[in-house]
Design a protein around this motif. Structure first.
Motif, PDB file in Angstrom:
ATOM      1  N   ASN A 161      60.998  73.760  24.317  1.00 41.77           N
ATOM      2  CA  ASN A 161      60.019  72.772  24.769  1.00 41.77           C
ATOM      3  C   ASN A 161      59.192  72.236  23.605  1.00 41.77           C
ATOM      4  OD1 ASN A 161      60.711  72.790  27.423  1.00 41.77           O
ATOM      5  ND2 ASN A 161      59.073  74.151  28.089  1.00 41.77           N
ATOM      6  N   ALA A 162      58.738  73.137  22.727  1.00 46.85           N
ATOM      7  CA  ALA A 162      57.937  72.695  21.581  1.00 46.85           C
ATOM      8  C   ALA A 162      58.740  71.691  20.764  1.00 46.85           C
ATOM      9  CB  ALA A 162      57.531  73.890  20.722  1.00 46.85           C
ATOM     10  N   LYS A 164      61.121  69.807  21.841  1.00 46.36           N
ATOM     11  CA  LYS A 164      61.375  68.601  22.632  1.00 46.36           C
ATOM     12  C   LYS A 164      60.144  67.699  22.705  1.00 46.36           C
ATOM     13  CE  LYS A 164      62.752  69.902  26.680  1.00 46.36           C
ATOM     14  NZ  LYS A 164      63.495  70.401  27.857  1.00 46.36           N
ATOM     15  N   TYR A 165      58.973  68.307  22.909  1.00 46.56           N
ATOM     16  CA  TYR A 165      57.791  67.492  23.207  1.00 46.56           C
ATOM     17  C   TYR A 165      56.900  67.231  21.992  1.00 46.56           C
ATOM     18  CZ  TYR A 165      59.468  68.348  27.860  1.00 46.56           C
ATOM     19  OH  TYR A 165      60.281  68.400  28.961  1.00 46.56           O
ATOM     20  N   ASP A 189      51.981  74.248  19.638  1.00 43.63           N
ATOM     21  CA  ASP A 189      52.619  73.102  18.978  1.00 43.63           C
ATOM     22  C   ASP A 189      51.624  71.985  18.695  1.00 43.63           C
ATOM     23  OD1 ASP A 189      52.439  71.245  21.181  1.00 43.63           O
ATOM     24  OD2 ASP A 189      54.129  72.268  22.140  1.00 43.63           O
ATOM     25  N   GLY A 193      50.429  67.821  24.209  1.00 45.25           N
ATOM     26  CA  GLY A 193      49.730  68.754  25.090  1.00 45.25           C
ATOM     27  C   GLY A 193      50.046  68.451  26.547  1.00 45.25           C
ATOM     28  N   VAL A 202      53.078  73.015  35.796  1.00 45.28           N
ATOM     29  CA  VAL A 202      54.254  73.004  34.920  1.00 45.28           C
ATOM     30  C   VAL A 202      55.140  74.234  35.155  1.00 45.28           C
ATOM     31  CG1 VAL A 202      53.395  71.539  33.056  1.00 45.28           C
ATOM     32  CG2 VAL A 202      52.933  74.008  32.987  1.00 45.28           C
ATOM     33  N   VAL A 209      55.969  66.752  33.914  1.00 45.40           N
ATOM     34  CA  VAL A 209      54.703  66.026  33.873  1.00 45.40           C
ATOM     35  C   VAL A 209      54.883  64.511  33.847  1.00 45.40           C
ATOM     36  CG1 VAL A 209      52.606  65.602  32.541  1.00 45.40           C
ATOM     37  CG2 VAL A 209      53.501  67.928  32.757  1.00 45.40           C
ATOM     38  N   ASP A 213      59.483  61.850  30.575  1.00 51.19           N
ATOM     39  CA  ASP A 213      60.207  63.058  30.191  1.00 51.19           C
ATOM     40  C   ASP A 213      61.617  63.081  30.773  1.00 51.19           C
ATOM     41  OD1 ASP A 213      58.075  63.897  28.784  1.00 51.19           O
ATOM     42  OD2 ASP A 213      57.345  65.320  30.261  1.00 51.19           O
ATOM     43  N   THR A 219      65.144  69.871  32.814  1.00 58.11           N
ATOM     44  CA  THR A 219      65.397  70.048  34.232  1.00 58.11           C
ATOM     45  C   THR A 219      64.148  70.465  35.000  1.00 58.11           C
ATOM     46  OG1 THR A 219      65.959  72.327  33.791  1.00 58.11           O
ATOM     47  CG2 THR A 219      67.756  70.750  33.803  1.00 58.11           C
ATOM     48  N   GLY A 220      63.064  70.796  34.289  1.00 53.59           N
ATOM     49  CA  GLY A 220      61.891  71.301  34.983  1.00 53.59           C
ATOM     50  C   GLY A 220      62.083  72.740  35.437  1.00 53.59           C
ATOM     51  N   LEU A 221      63.084  73.418  34.854  1.00 60.72           N
ATOM     52  CA  LEU A 221      63.350  74.816  35.238  1.00 60.72           C
ATOM     53  C   LEU A 221      62.838  75.813  34.203  1.00 60.72           C
ATOM     54  CD1 LEU A 221      66.988  74.761  36.668  1.00 60.72           C
ATOM     55  CD2 LEU A 221      64.894  75.357  37.869  1.00 60.72           C
ATOM     56  N   LEU A 223      60.141  76.501  32.368  1.00 60.08           N
ATOM     57  CA  LEU A 223      58.893  77.259  32.468  1.00 60.08           C
ATOM     58  C   LEU A 223      58.828  78.122  33.724  1.00 60.08           C
ATOM     59  CD1 LEU A 223      56.225  74.714  31.140  1.00 60.08           C
ATOM     60  CD2 LEU A 223      57.114  76.764  30.014  1.00 60.08           C
ATOM     61  N   SER A 224      59.440  77.674  34.824  1.00 53.97           N
ATOM     62  CA  SER A 224      59.405  78.542  36.009  1.00 53.97           C
ATOM     63  C   SER A 224      60.240  79.799  35.747  1.00 53.97           C
ATOM     64  CB  SER A 224      59.844  77.812  37.272  1.00 53.97           C
ATOM     65  OG  SER A 224      60.951  77.018  37.022  1.00 53.97           O
ATOM     66  N   ALA A 248      50.114  71.771  22.819  1.00 53.63           N
ATOM     67  CA  ALA A 248      50.146  72.733  23.925  1.00 53.63           C
ATOM     68  C   ALA A 248      50.096  74.159  23.373  1.00 53.63           C
ATOM     69  CB  ALA A 248      51.419  72.539  24.734  1.00 53.63           C
ATOM     70  N   PHE A 250      51.039  78.063  24.799  1.00 58.27           N
ATOM     71  CA  PHE A 250      51.510  78.951  25.859  1.00 58.27           C
ATOM     72  C   PHE A 250      51.164  80.384  25.473  1.00 58.27           C
ATOM     73  CE2 PHE A 250      53.788  75.116  26.732  1.00 58.27           C
ATOM     74  CZ  PHE A 250      53.793  75.090  28.123  1.00 58.27           C
TER      75      PHE A 250
HETATM   76  P1  ADP Z   1      61.782  70.702  31.216  1.00 53.33           P
HETATM   77  O1  ADP Z   1      61.299  70.820  29.808  1.00 53.33           O
HETATM   78  O2  ADP Z   1      63.235  70.989  31.372  1.00 53.33           O
HETATM   79  O3  ADP Z   1      61.348  69.443  31.886  1.00 53.33           O
HETATM   80  P2  ADP Z   1      60.029  72.943  31.801  1.00 53.33           P
HETATM   81  O4  ADP Z   1      59.869  73.752  33.049  1.00 53.33           O
HETATM   82  O5  ADP Z   1      60.370  73.687  30.552  1.00 53.33           O
HETATM   83  O6  ADP Z   1      61.099  71.831  32.124  1.00 53.33           O
HETATM   84  O7  ADP Z   1      58.673  72.153  31.570  1.00 53.33           O
HETATM   85  C1  ADP Z   1      58.064  71.462  32.646  1.00 53.33           C
HETATM   86  C2  ADP Z   1      57.260  70.274  32.130  1.00 53.33           C
HETATM   87  O8  ADP Z   1      56.122  70.743  31.385  1.00 53.33           O
HETATM   88  C3  ADP Z   1      58.017  69.403  31.149  1.00 53.33           C
HETATM   89  O9  ADP Z   1      58.792  68.420  31.818  1.00 53.33           O
HETATM   90  C4  ADP Z   1      56.891  68.753  30.347  1.00 53.33           C
HETATM   91  O10 ADP Z   1      56.370  67.655  31.088  1.00 53.33           O
HETATM   92  C5  ADP Z   1      55.831  69.845  30.306  1.00 53.33           C
HETATM   93  N1  ADP Z   1      55.872  70.618  29.038  1.00 53.33           N
HETATM   94  C6  ADP Z   1      56.498  71.796  28.817  1.00 53.33           C
HETATM   95  N2  ADP Z   1      56.316  72.241  27.566  1.00 53.33           N
HETATM   96  C7  ADP Z   1      55.541  71.312  26.944  1.00 53.33           C
HETATM   97  C8  ADP Z   1      54.990  71.190  25.615  1.00 53.33           C
HETATM   98  N3  ADP Z   1      55.204  72.117  24.668  1.00 53.33           N
HETATM   99  N4  ADP Z   1      54.220  70.087  25.344  1.00 53.33           N
HETATM  100  C9  ADP Z   1      53.995  69.153  26.300  1.00 53.33           C
HETATM  101  N5  ADP Z   1      54.486  69.206  27.572  1.00 53.33           N
HETATM  102  C10 ADP Z   1      55.250  70.274  27.891  1.00 53.33           C
END
Ligand code: ADP
Length: 265
Positions: A161-162, A164-165, A189, A193, A202, A209, A213, A219-221, A223-224, A248, A250
């Motif tokens: 995620n770090a 990617k975002y 990161d 944020g 999230v 969010v 994105d 996939t939004g999976l 973090l869960s 952000a 974590f």
């Molecule tokens: P995915 O990344 O596959 O969409 P995640 O469950 O990992 O699914 O994350 C859910 C959402 O949280 C992401 O779509 C993004 O909007 C937000 N997010 C996660 N990690 C970060 C991050 N490091 N910085 C900013 N937004 C984040």
């Protein structure tokens, strides 16, 4: 007086039942809506990589004889990348199902958390090739009771995620320290944020969010799954934002097991 009270009570119960029926119907409708939204989302996530694989395979079958070597290599690379993506997604879905059905049974034993995070970092090296990583995890942290396979997956997801975002060239920092009863670990990161209203959401299955994105492979999976794994190992995970700049944070909190040899806070 008793009769009057009994009548009143009967009336009240009837009213409560009416409200409950309406609520039940609303809940059932909401559950149906969620189920079909979920299916649409899953089908989309399965079909997108599959379409790319089918397209590349079809082109190869048709034109491979007359095609420059470089184009052939490109198509094959697409097929490999998209298959990996599909495989990751199906793996995530399976993990999610195991968490939700309560069948997640961590295989925990005592580990040095720095070692486990080191493995996750090596796995994520390709993804983080355009970021700078800083690791500040003291070697003398107490050992933790954890399942290294699950723990590594959590850090891999957070690093993914770090990468990617947060923009390329920015710093992704891993920190760890011990408090009296717990070890705290953070992935920090320098990306945009997370909006304060979304900090809890999230971690919901399939929650993302930003509409934007959707263009990022995700996939939004992730973090869960992180939350499911960490809680199954007796810890907690929370999302936050930096206060010194955008980015952000974590934070994972893992209890220090009583039997950790030689550990004194
Ligand atoms: P995915 O990344 O596959 O969409 P995640 O469950 O990992 O699914 O994350 C859910 C959402 O949280 C992401 O779509 C993004 O909007 C937000 N997010 C996660 N990690 C970060 C991050 N490091 N910085 C900013 N937004 C984040």
């Amino acid at each position: 007086l008793f009769d009057a009270l009994a009548d009143q009570a009967a009336l009240a119960i009837e009213r409560i039942q009416l409200v409950a029926d309406v609520d039940r119907a609303k809940l059932a409708a909401e559950a149906d809506r969620l189920r079909s939204a979920l299916l649409t989302s899953i089908s989309h996530d399965l079909k997108t990589p599959l379409a790319a694989i089918m397209g590349a395979a079809g082109t190869l079958r048709e034109y491979s004889g007359s095609m420059p070597e470089a184009d052939r290599a490109d198509l094959l690379a697409t097929m490999v990348d998209e298959s990996e993506r599909l495989n990751r997604f199906i793996g995530n879905l399976l993990d999610m199902t195991r968490i939700e059905s309560g069948a997640m049974e961590p295989n925990s034993s005592l580990h040095f958390v720095g070692d486990v995070i080191g493995t996750a970092l090596r796995r994520a090296a390709k993804i983080l090739a355009h970021h700078r990583t800083e690791v500040d995890i003291p070697a003398d942290l107490p050992m933790l009771r954890l399942d290294p396979v699950l723990f590594e997956q959590v850090f891999f997801n957070l690093l993914d995620n770090a990468a990617k975002y947060a923009p390329s060239g920015s710093v992704v920092r891993l920190r760890g320290w011990a408090e009296e009863t717990a070890v705290l670990l953070q992935v920090v990161d320098e990306g945009p944020g997370i909006p304060p209203a979304d900090l809890e959401r999230v971690f919901d299955t399939f929650y993302r969010v930003r509409k934007g994105d959707q263009v990022r492979a995700g996939t939004g999976l992730g973090l869960s799954i992180c939350r499911g794994f960490i809680e199954a190992m007796g810890g907690t995970i929370a999302a936050g934002n930096r206060t010194d700049r955008s980015g952000a944070v974590f934070t994972i909190r893992m209890p220090i097991p009583g039997e950790t040899p030689g550990w004194k806070p």
